[in-house]
Design an enzyme around this catalytic site. Structure first.
Site, PDB file in Angstrom:
ATOM      1  N   HIS A   1      35.816 -22.494 -49.113  1.00 53.65           N
ATOM      2  CA  HIS A   1      34.519 -23.216 -49.142  1.00 53.65           C
ATOM      3  C   HIS A   1      34.687 -24.480 -48.297  1.00 53.65           C
ATOM      4  O   HIS A   1      35.015 -24.399 -47.125  1.00 53.65           O
ATOM      5  CB  HIS A   1      34.189 -23.483 -50.616  1.00 53.65           C
ATOM      6  CG  HIS A   1      32.791 -23.923 -50.917  1.00 53.65           C
ATOM      7  ND1 HIS A   1      31.792 -23.995 -49.992  1.00 53.65           N
ATOM      8  CD2 HIS A   1      32.219 -24.344 -52.089  1.00 53.65           C
ATOM      9  CE1 HIS A   1      30.672 -24.422 -50.557  1.00 53.65           C
ATOM     10  NE2 HIS A   1      30.912 -24.643 -51.843  1.00 53.65           N
TER      11      HIS A   1
ATOM     12  N   HIS B   1      31.411 -15.823 -42.936  1.00 51.35           N
ATOM     13  CA  HIS B   1      30.601 -16.483 -43.952  1.00 51.35           C
ATOM     14  C   HIS B   1      30.089 -15.445 -44.924  1.00 51.35           C
ATOM     15  O   HIS B   1      29.760 -14.337 -44.517  1.00 51.35           O
ATOM     16  CB  HIS B   1      29.418 -17.226 -43.315  1.00 51.35           C
ATOM     17  CG  HIS B   1      28.826 -18.241 -44.225  1.00 51.35           C
ATOM     18  ND1 HIS B   1      27.853 -17.905 -45.151  1.00 51.35           N
ATOM     19  CD2 HIS B   1      29.081 -19.552 -44.389  1.00 51.35           C
ATOM     20  CE1 HIS B   1      27.540 -18.991 -45.822  1.00 51.35           C
ATOM     21  NE2 HIS B   1      28.264 -20.000 -45.397  1.00 51.35           N
TER      22      HIS B   1
ATOM     23  N   ASP C   1      32.175 -25.175 -40.282  1.00 49.08           N
ATOM     24  CA  ASP C   1      33.433 -25.906 -40.435  1.00 49.08           C
ATOM     25  C   ASP C   1      34.290 -25.864 -39.185  1.00 49.08           C
ATOM     26  O   ASP C   1      35.149 -26.714 -38.983  1.00 49.08           O
ATOM     27  CB  ASP C   1      34.235 -25.329 -41.611  1.00 49.08           C
ATOM     28  CG  ASP C   1      33.604 -25.726 -42.928  1.00 49.08           C
ATOM     29  OD1 ASP C   1      33.058 -26.827 -42.980  1.00 49.08           O
ATOM     30  OD2 ASP C   1      33.653 -24.928 -43.868  1.00 49.08           O
TER      31      ASP C   1
END
Ligand code: CMC
Length: 427
Positions: A264, A305, A363
């Protein structure tokens, strides 16, 4: 409710199930009728389960769409700013000019933390991970704000939301300053939200600091792009904790803990660690092969994802912001960046990643910008937590202000059936 009906046949019985339609998105089959008939659903990882009804954020993972209050993230990133997006998440509408001014001022008036908080930090080792400190100090806010802990009072919930959004940058910067042994910097309320954060991170009491506006703008964009992402693991954690009636500071602290994991929010830190480990463009193929090897647990961090099976729309905006920051700082040829760009290109062309729709996620690029700004790697997930705070608190508030029940999932039990206790001397 929709006109559609679903039915389930089991053991010669047919159960009629209600079907709900949202504004957009797939229809949802209500399975609550199963319990009374002696069945539960089984959905590890909640991949097919809507755990709540929500009006805040919508994602279409196949099309790569992210909407807050109906507004596409690309438009918010271009025309709005972080605090305005916080308002949208909390109140469900964009503010007019006077509402925006009042909201920004309210946040500004709550940036300072109780001075007693500084003694909490002294209990941590200087080399503690910043996320470990954040879990503690954010939860500890509930020990300071007894005046806003009545979750049934709308005004209490609102002031807690403002306090959390306002104090997160202060606590995050204090965490960093503590780990490097520098004095805490007080917030300067003439600065914008993001300027203030950079001032508290990088300023020191001995010198006047001037925050670079390009970096402050990039920081604001990073916060905005992280502001909410519907029912992800940390938000669901906040909702679950909140469903017990726990106070908002405790619930957000639970969200911070859930965010910390590398699958995460911890992925942005893991991306930089991975790029450092690769070390040289000549070793990229070796790491790509490792990521594709089913017997090797290694994964390319910053790729893939749970929901997006298309380019993450936040990643597109983040990539542009990364280019802007690197050009401003003259870092276009930074060796880690060269590795990142090559890795991105390989993954976008390699059959393994294309077939599985593993695109670079938010990210991947946020780590690159944060590194360029000078944020240490161990603080990356803290930045994510700071940005995600309005989303967490908006979902918590939506749940508490509506009708809700304590969250209590069931299980498929596969342990021993009932058996008699065996005394110690007979085992
Ligand atoms: N590198 C290599 N293979 C991967 C990767 C990756 N990063 N991600 C998924 N796969 C493979 C996986 O092995 C599986 O292959 P197969 O079908 O042959 O068994 C397939 O792709 C599907 O993966 P999954 O584990 O079923 O997907 P998931 O939805 O459960 O996991 C994820 C999603 C984000 C946890 C995963 O893609 C991952 O671990 N990515 C790296 C960590 C990361 O960047 N996380 C940040 C997510 S974005 C920020 C946020 O929202 O928190």
């Amino acid at each position: 409710m929709s006109d559609k009906k679903a039915s389930l046949s089991i053991d010669g019985k047919t159960l009629d199930l209600k079907v709900h339609s949202g504004t957009i998105g797939p229809d949802v089959i209500e399975v609550s009728a199963l319990t009374g008939n002696g069945y539960f659903t089984y959905d590890p990882g909640f991949v097919s389960t809507a755990a709540c009804e929500s009006k805040i954020t919508y994602i279409d993972g196949d099309k790569g769409v992210l909407l807050h209050g109906g507004y596409p993230i690309e438009q918010l990133a271009e025309h709005s700013d972080y605090l305005e997006t916080c308002y949208l998440l909390l109140y469900g509408a964009l503010p007019n000019a006077s509402q925006k001014e009042a909201f920004v001022n309210k946040v500004r008036m709550h940036t300072m933390v109780n001075d007693q908080m500084s003694t909490f930090f002294k209990g941590f080792r200087r080399d503690a991970h910043p996320m470990a400190i954040m879990c503690g100090v954010v939860g500890a806010l509930s020990a300071f704000y007894h005046d806003s802990l009545d979750i049934t009072d709308e005004k209490h919930r609102e002031i807690s939301a403002i306090r959390l959004i306002a104090k997160m940058p202060t606590l995050a910067a204090m965490t960093y300053k503590y780990t490097i042994g520098q004095p805490f910097m007080y917030p300067q309320n003439h600065l914008s939200y993001s300027e203030n954060f950079l001032h508290m991170m990088f300023g020191n009491p001995c010198e006047q600091d001037k925050v670079n506006p390009v970096l402050a703008k990039a920081m604001d964009k990073i916060f905005l792009l992280h502001a909410d992402h519907e029912q992800n693991a940390s938000t669901s954690t906040v909702r679950l904790a909140g469903s017990t009636g726990a106070n908002p500071f405790a619930c957000i602290s639970a969200g911070i803990a859930a965010l910390w994991g590398p699958s995460h929010g911890g992925a942005n830190e893991a991306v930089l660690e991975m790029l450092n480990e690769i070390g040289d463009a000549s070793r990229i193929d070796e790491f790509v092969a490792k990521a594709k090897d089913k017997d090797d647990p290694f994964r390319l961090m910053g790729f893939g994802h749970r929901v997006y099976k298309n380019f993450d729309p936040r990643a597109k905006v983040m990539k542009l912001a990364a280019d802007e920051v690197l050009a401003e700082l003259g870092l276009e040829n930074d060796p880690l960046l060269v590795i990142a760009k090559r890795l991105e290109q390989i993954a976008l062309e390699d059959e393994y990643f294309v077939e599985r729709k593993l695109y670079p996620n938010v990210d991947f690029y946020s780590g690159i910008i944060l590194k360029a700004i000078g944020i240490p790697t161990s603080m990356f997930t803290v930045i994510f937590a700071l940005g995600r705070t309005p989303g967490w608190i908006a979902h918590w508030n939506e749940m508490i202000s509506g009708s809700y029940r304590i969250g209590r999932p069931r299980q498929l039990y596969t342990g021993p059936a009932q058996r008699d206790f065996v005394p110690l001397d007979k085992r």
